[in-house]
Design a protein around this motif. Structure first.
Motif, mmCIF file in Angstrom:
data_model
loop_
_atom_site.group_PDB
_atom_site.id
_atom_site.type_symbol
_atom_site.label_atom_id
_atom_site.label_comp_id
_atom_site.label_asym_id
_atom_site.label_seq_id
_atom_site.Cartn_x
_atom_site.Cartn_y
_atom_site.Cartn_z
ATOM 1 N N GLU A 104 0.757 -1.304 0.003
ATOM 2 C CA GLU A 104 -0.080 0.104 0.008
ATOM 3 C C GLU A 104 0.944 1.076 -0.173
ATOM 4 O O GLU A 104 2.093 1.585 -1.059
ATOM 5 C CB GLU A 104 -1.165 -0.058 0.820
ATOM 6 C CG GLU A 104 -1.754 -0.663 1.464
ATOM 7 C CD GLU A 104 -2.808 -1.329 1.978
ATOM 8 O OE1 GLU A 104 -2.749 -0.690 3.044
ATOM 9 O OE2 GLU A 104 -4.003 -1.849 2.344
ATOM 10 N N GLN A 105 0.898 2.153 0.687
ATOM 11 C CA GLN A 105 1.685 3.814 1.356
ATOM 12 C C GLN A 105 2.623 3.268 0.824
ATOM 13 O O GLN A 105 3.566 3.476 0.504
ATOM 14 C CB GLN A 105 0.799 4.060 2.431
ATOM 15 C CG GLN A 105 1.865 5.373 1.843
ATOM 16 C CD GLN A 105 1.171 6.398 0.607
ATOM 17 O OE1 GLN A 105 -0.307 6.653 0.126
ATOM 18 N NE2 GLN A 105 2.402 6.841 -0.031
ATOM 19 N N TRP A 152 8.053 3.189 -1.430
ATOM 20 C CA TRP A 152 9.301 2.557 -1.293
ATOM 21 C C TRP A 152 9.331 1.116 -2.418
ATOM 22 O O TRP A 152 9.061 0.712 -1.977
ATOM 23 C CB TRP A 152 9.827 1.689 -0.058
ATOM 24 C CG TRP A 152 10.191 2.372 1.342
ATOM 25 C CD1 TRP A 152 9.154 2.869 1.556
ATOM 26 C CD2 TRP A 152 11.738 3.496 1.164
ATOM 27 N NE1 TRP A 152 10.334 3.953 2.601
ATOM 28 C CE2 TRP A 152 11.270 3.971 2.468
ATOM 29 C CE3 TRP A 152 12.835 3.110 0.790
ATOM 30 C CZ2 TRP A 152 12.349 4.845 3.140
ATOM 31 C CZ3 TRP A 152 13.457 3.404 1.474
ATOM 32 C CH2 TRP A 152 13.355 4.569 2.341
ATOM 33 N N PRO A 153 9.233 2.029 -4.198
ATOM 34 C CA PRO A 153 8.571 1.046 -5.029
ATOM 35 C C PRO A 153 9.453 -0.354 -4.671
ATOM 36 O O PRO A 153 11.137 -0.384 -4.367
ATOM 37 C CB PRO A 153 9.536 1.836 -6.195
ATOM 38 C CG PRO A 153 9.457 3.552 -5.307
ATOM 39 C CD PRO A 153 9.787 3.279 -4.114
ATOM 40 N N PRO A 154 8.960 -1.481 -5.071
ATOM 41 C CA PRO A 154 9.712 -2.762 -4.855
ATOM 42 C C PRO A 154 10.784 -2.602 -6.611
ATOM 43 O O PRO A 154 10.461 -2.383 -6.969
ATOM 44 C CB PRO A 154 9.257 -3.849 -5.198
ATOM 45 C CG PRO A 154 6.932 -3.406 -3.659
ATOM 46 C CD PRO A 154 7.576 -1.979 -5.058
ATOM 47 N N LEU A 155 11.528 -3.356 -6.178
ATOM 48 C CA LEU A 155 12.395 -4.069 -7.163
ATOM 49 C C LEU A 155 11.604 -5.413 -7.851
ATOM 50 O O LEU A 155 12.392 -6.021 -7.459
ATOM 51 C CB LEU A 155 14.199 -4.169 -7.069
ATOM 52 C CG LEU A 155 14.865 -4.409 -8.080
ATOM 53 C CD1 LEU A 155 14.487 -3.654 -9.629
ATOM 54 C CD2 LEU A 155 16.417 -4.812 -7.629
ATOM 55 N N TYR A 192 14.196 -2.307 -2.691
ATOM 56 C CA TYR A 192 13.745 -0.740 -3.069
ATOM 57 C C TYR A 192 14.586 0.285 -3.144
ATOM 58 O O TYR A 192 15.380 -0.030 -3.431
ATOM 59 C CB TYR A 192 12.660 -0.935 -1.739
ATOM 60 C CG TYR A 192 11.763 -2.066 -0.900
ATOM 61 C CD1 TYR A 192 10.159 -2.032 -1.163
ATOM 62 C CD2 TYR A 192 12.555 -2.876 0.166
ATOM 63 C CE1 TYR A 192 10.390 -2.864 -0.663
ATOM 64 C CE2 TYR A 192 11.434 -3.831 0.861
ATOM 65 C CZ TYR A 192 10.474 -4.670 0.630
ATOM 66 O OH TYR A 192 9.948 -4.732 0.955
ATOM 67 N N TYR A 193 13.674 0.972 -3.503
ATOM 68 C CA TYR A 193 13.990 2.646 -4.115
ATOM 69 C C TYR A 193 13.493 2.957 -2.952
ATOM 70 O O TYR A 193 12.291 2.551 -2.523
ATOM 71 C CB TYR A 193 13.392 2.930 -6.143
ATOM 72 C CG TYR A 193 14.412 2.183 -6.661
ATOM 73 C CD1 TYR A 193 15.616 2.175 -6.903
ATOM 74 C CD2 TYR A 193 13.394 0.997 -7.691
ATOM 75 C CE1 TYR A 193 15.739 1.059 -8.337
ATOM 76 C CE2 TYR A 193 14.642 -0.027 -8.482
ATOM 77 C CZ TYR A 193 15.159 0.211 -8.714
ATOM 78 O OH TYR A 193 15.758 -0.497 -9.509
ATOM 79 N N TRP A 194 14.056 4.553 -2.882
ATOM 80 C CA TRP A 194 12.844 5.618 -2.379
ATOM 81 C C TRP A 194 12.350 6.806 -3.390
ATOM 82 O O TRP A 194 13.590 6.634 -4.127
ATOM 83 C CB TRP A 194 13.762 6.109 -1.832
ATOM 84 C CG TRP A 194 13.824 6.493 -0.456
ATOM 85 C CD1 TRP A 194 14.738 8.332 0.168
ATOM 86 C CD2 TRP A 194 12.844 7.096 0.483
ATOM 87 N NE1 TRP A 194 13.863 8.566 0.779
ATOM 88 C CE2 TRP A 194 12.696 8.600 1.171
ATOM 89 C CE3 TRP A 194 11.076 6.574 1.033
ATOM 90 C CZ2 TRP A 194 11.841 9.312 2.010
ATOM 91 C CZ3 TRP A 194 10.276 7.147 1.286
ATOM 92 C CH2 TRP A 194 10.612 8.538 1.903
ATOM 93 N N LYS A 195 11.131 7.195 -2.987
ATOM 94 C CA LYS A 195 10.570 7.950 -3.318
ATOM 95 C C LYS A 195 11.059 9.458 -3.907
ATOM 96 O O LYS A 195 11.785 9.973 -4.585
ATOM 97 C CB LYS A 195 9.058 8.748 -3.643
ATOM 98 C CG LYS A 195 9.148 8.676 -1.875
ATOM 99 C CD LYS A 195 7.855 9.193 -1.518
ATOM 100 C CE LYS A 195 6.933 9.531 -0.562
ATOM 101 N NZ LYS A 195 8.443 10.986 -0.549
ATOM 102 N N ASP A 196 12.437 9.633 -2.607
ATOM 103 C CA ASP A 196 12.588 10.634 -3.261
ATOM 104 C C ASP A 196 14.258 10.831 -3.172
ATOM 105 O O ASP A 196 14.356 12.018 -2.862
ATOM 106 C CB ASP A 196 12.875 10.832 -1.378
ATOM 107 C CG ASP A 196 11.390 11.611 0.026
ATOM 108 O OD1 ASP A 196 10.615 11.896 -1.888
ATOM 109 O OD2 ASP A 196 10.854 12.331 0.216
#
Length: 130
Positions: free
Chosen positions: A64-65, A70-73, A105-109
């Motif tokens: 979810e949020q 934190w978009p998964p790889l 994960y990546y970080w949105k910021d």
């Protein structure tokens, strides 16, 4: 012309005979880069990868949020584990990559390659280090 046909045939054979391992599906996209004296894993475009303390090896707890921030790889459905890169099944049926069992994960910021603004967020997000 004959040589071109032989080379094309060899290339097709290699394509179909090649095993489907992590490097093939990641396309060499995951690399280890020295960032501040640490060998940090990076994904597409050199963007930093992270691990989450609330995960356990082989299990993601980021949905979810959390997964928006934190978009998964993500891994292709046909991807196969190799070495220290493994596949984690998500509850929605999709798959993601893990390193040494820990989902990545990546970080949105993070805005550019080398950014590590997600390290230490909430005391539970950390750089994915080699």
């Amino acid at each position: 012309m004959k040589l071109r046909s032989i080379l094309a045939g060899a290339a097709m054979l290699a394509l179909f005979a090649a095993p489907a391992f992590a490097e093939d599906y990641l396309g060499g996209a995951v690399k280890s880069v020295d960032i501040g004296g640490k060998m940090v894993l990076t994904g597409a475009g050199g963007m930093t990868l992270y691990i989450f303390d609330k995960d356990t090896p082989g299990v993601t707890n980021c949905y979810e949020q959390c997964a928006i921030n934190w978009p998964p790889l993500m891994a292709d459905d046909a991807a196969m584990a190799e070495g220290e890169f493994t596949i984690v099944d998500r509850t929605d049926g999709s798959k993601m990559w893990a390193y040494k069992g820990w989902p990545l994960y990546y970080w949105k910021d993070d805005m550019k390659a080398g950014d590590i603004t997600g390290d230490g967020v909430g005391g539970v997000w950390h750089l994915a280090v080699e």
